[in-house]
Design an enzyme around this catalytic site. Structure first.
Site, PDB file in Angstrom:
ATOM      1  N   SER A   1      -6.574   6.861  -8.616  1.00 56.85           N
ATOM      2  CA  SER A   1      -5.666   5.913  -9.485  1.00 56.85           C
ATOM      3  C   SER A   1      -4.913   4.889  -8.731  1.00 56.85           C
ATOM      4  CB  SER A   1      -4.626   6.847 -10.343  1.00 56.85           C
ATOM      5  OG  SER A   1      -5.129   7.862 -10.705  1.00 56.85           O
TER       6      SER A   1
ATOM      7  N   HIS B   1      -3.580   6.408  -5.048  1.00 56.57           N
ATOM      8  CA  HIS B   1      -3.426   7.886  -4.937  1.00 56.57           C
ATOM      9  C   HIS B   1      -4.766   8.545  -5.134  1.00 56.57           C
ATOM     10  CE1 HIS B   1      -1.195  11.127  -4.873  1.00 56.57           C
ATOM     11  NE2 HIS B   1      -1.811  12.031  -5.917  1.00 56.57           N
TER      12      HIS B   1
ATOM     13  N   SER C   1      -8.762   2.310   5.500  1.00 57.69           N
ATOM     14  CA  SER C   1     -10.303   2.089   5.115  1.00 57.69           C
ATOM     15  C   SER C   1      -9.946   1.216   3.654  1.00 57.69           C
ATOM     16  CB  SER C   1     -10.986   3.421   4.773  1.00 57.69           C
ATOM     17  OG  SER C   1     -10.397   4.208   3.637  1.00 57.69           O
ATOM     18  N   ASN C   2      -8.825   1.704   3.154  1.00 60.94           N
ATOM     19  CA  ASN C   2      -8.553   0.884   1.819  1.00 60.94           C
ATOM     20  C   ASN C   2      -8.241  -0.496   2.355  1.00 60.94           C
ATOM     21  OD1 ASN C   2      -8.510   2.167  -0.864  1.00 60.94           O
ATOM     22  ND2 ASN C   2      -7.684   3.778   0.394  1.00 60.94           N
TER      23      ASN C   2
ATOM     24  N   ASP D   1       4.368   8.883  -7.430  1.00 58.92           N
ATOM     25  CA  ASP D   1       2.932   8.992  -7.845  1.00 58.92           C
ATOM     26  C   ASP D   1       2.968   9.226  -9.227  1.00 58.92           C
ATOM     27  OD1 ASP D   1       1.990   8.801  -5.346  1.00 58.92           O
ATOM     28  OD2 ASP D   1       1.944  11.187  -4.992  1.00 58.92           O
TER      29      ASP D   1
ATOM     30  N   LEU E   1       9.846   5.793  -0.128  1.00 54.04           N
ATOM     31  CA  LEU E   1      10.758   4.377  -0.304  1.00 54.04           C
ATOM     32  C   LEU E   1      11.841   4.685  -0.986  1.00 54.04           C
ATOM     33  CD1 LEU E   1       7.487   2.124  -0.549  1.00 54.04           C
ATOM     34  CD2 LEU E   1       9.189   2.338   1.512  1.00 54.04           C
TER      35      LEU E   1
ATOM     36  N   ARG F   1      17.264   6.237   6.384  1.00 55.75           N
ATOM     37  CA  ARG F   1      16.291   5.447   5.518  1.00 55.75           C
ATOM     38  C   ARG F   1      16.632   3.922   4.918  1.00 55.75           C
ATOM     39  NH1 ARG F   1      12.133   8.304   2.703  1.00 55.75           N
ATOM     40  NH2 ARG F   1      13.525  10.072   2.549  1.00 55.75           N
TER      41      ARG F   1
ATOM     42  N   ASN G   1       0.002   1.024  -5.665  1.00 54.74           N
ATOM     43  CA  ASN G   1      -0.424   2.295  -4.835  1.00 54.74           C
ATOM     44  C   ASN G   1      -1.378   2.835  -5.284  1.00 54.74           C
ATOM     45  OD1 ASN G   1       0.244   4.254  -2.595  1.00 54.74           O
ATOM     46  ND2 ASN G   1       0.661   5.397  -4.241  1.00 54.74           N
TER      47      ASN G   1
HETATM   48  C1  GRF Z   1      -6.314   7.354   0.519  1.00 52.86           C
HETATM   49  O1  GRF Z   1      -6.950   8.456   0.079  1.00 52.86           O
HETATM   50  C2  GRF Z   1      -5.469   6.984  -0.552  1.00 52.86           C
HETATM   51  O2  GRF Z   1      -5.652   7.082  -1.761  1.00 52.86           O
HETATM   52  C3  GRF Z   1      -3.908   7.697   0.012  1.00 52.86           C
HETATM   53  O3  GRF Z   1      -4.030   7.568   1.203  1.00 52.86           O
HETATM   54  C4  GRF Z   1      -5.492   7.577   1.765  1.00 52.86           C
HETATM   55  C5  GRF Z   1      -5.434   6.298   2.889  1.00 52.86           C
HETATM   56  O4  GRF Z   1      -6.629   6.274   3.300  1.00 52.86           O
HETATM   57  N1  GRF Z   1      -2.916   7.035  -0.657  1.00 52.86           N
HETATM   58  P1  GRF Z   1      -6.932   4.691   4.072  1.00 52.86           P
HETATM   59  O5  GRF Z   1      -5.812   4.749   5.334  1.00 52.86           O
HETATM   60  O6  GRF Z   1      -6.841   3.715   3.187  1.00 52.86           O
HETATM   61  O7  GRF Z   1      -8.086   4.877   4.651  1.00 52.86           O
END
Ligand code: GRF
Length: 216
Positions: free
Chosen positions: A141, A114, A18-19, A150, A98, A70, A112
């Site tokens: 954040s 979070h 979704s992001n 984080d 990572l 890794r 990132n």
């Molecule tokens: C989000 O809550 C983000 O803050 C965290 O993982 C989730 C990812 O959600 N790092 P999406 O895949 O972007 O919907």
């Protein structure tokens, strides 16, 4: 600006995306002067891959389970990312830790998001932990990625109230809306060269932000 001249992003995902969708929408709406050059997932089943494909963005799956270590996984990922020469690498729900070399390679150009008001609640299950703690506010954040998980310098945060009767899901939903607002904004600031990072802090337009970044 034609697409080839726009600064490039490579977005790493593991799941829903979704992001990623918020970034695609921001680019399409002219709010993020960038081109998403590729989306890479470590998980072939990530629903976010379909979002990228629908937007005509090249996708790649690099399955960590197919690598003996890794380091080998990180190297394969790095090669794939670098082929696109992105100005910034965007972690958007990317669920692999990572390694040092990878993080050093993208130092100062990997972001990132979070789902907590860092430094509160690094790690997993942030919404349940916020509820358990009795916090009155929770949020999200955007930060630079450094070796400590984080805890890189924070660029921006958004806070939401914790409401009576909230469950981890209702709280997550409220926070997610804010994530979708602040991630494109932070990336835009980065691409406009408005951010600079000192040892622990992020400056926007040369002005020092509070430890927890700019709250908007
Ligand atoms: C989000 O809550 C983000 O803050 C965290 O993982 C989730 C990812 O959600 N790092 P999406 O895949 O972007 O919907």
């Amino acid at each position: 600006m034609n697409d080839a001249k726009r600064p490039g992003l490579v977005v790493l995902i593991s799941g829903r995306g979704s992001n990623l969708q918020a970034l695609i929408d921001a680019v399409n709406a002219g709010q993020l002067p960038a081109a998403i050059r590729a989306v890479i997932s470590n998980n072939a089943d990530a629903p976010g891959l379909a979002r990228a494909q629908q937007a005509g963005i090249p996708t790649h799956v690099i399955n960590h389970r197919e690598y003996a270590s890794r380091d080998q996984f990180d190297r394969a990922l790095m090669q794939r990312i670098d082929a696109y020469q992105p100005k910034v690498v965007v972690l958007a729900g990317f669920l692999r830790i990572l390694g040092r070399d990878f993080i050093d390679h993208y130092a100062g150009r990997m972001l990132n998001i979070h789902p907590s008001l860092l430094p509160e609640f690094p790690g997993l299950d942030t919404h349940a932990r916020a509820l358990q703690s009795g916090a009155k506010h929770h949020g999200a954040s955007v930060h630079f990625v450094t070796h400590d998980m984080d805890s890189g310098p924070v660029i921006i945060q958004a806070a939401v109230p914790v409401l009576p009767g909230d469950t981890p899901d209702t709280l997550a939903e409220r926070v997610l809306k804010e994530e979708h607002r602040i991630y494109p904004l932070a990336i835009r600031w980065f691409l406009e060269n408005r951010l600079s990072v000192t040892a622990r802090r992020v400056l926007l337009d040369g002005r020092e932000q509070p430890e927890q970044g700019l709250r908007r």
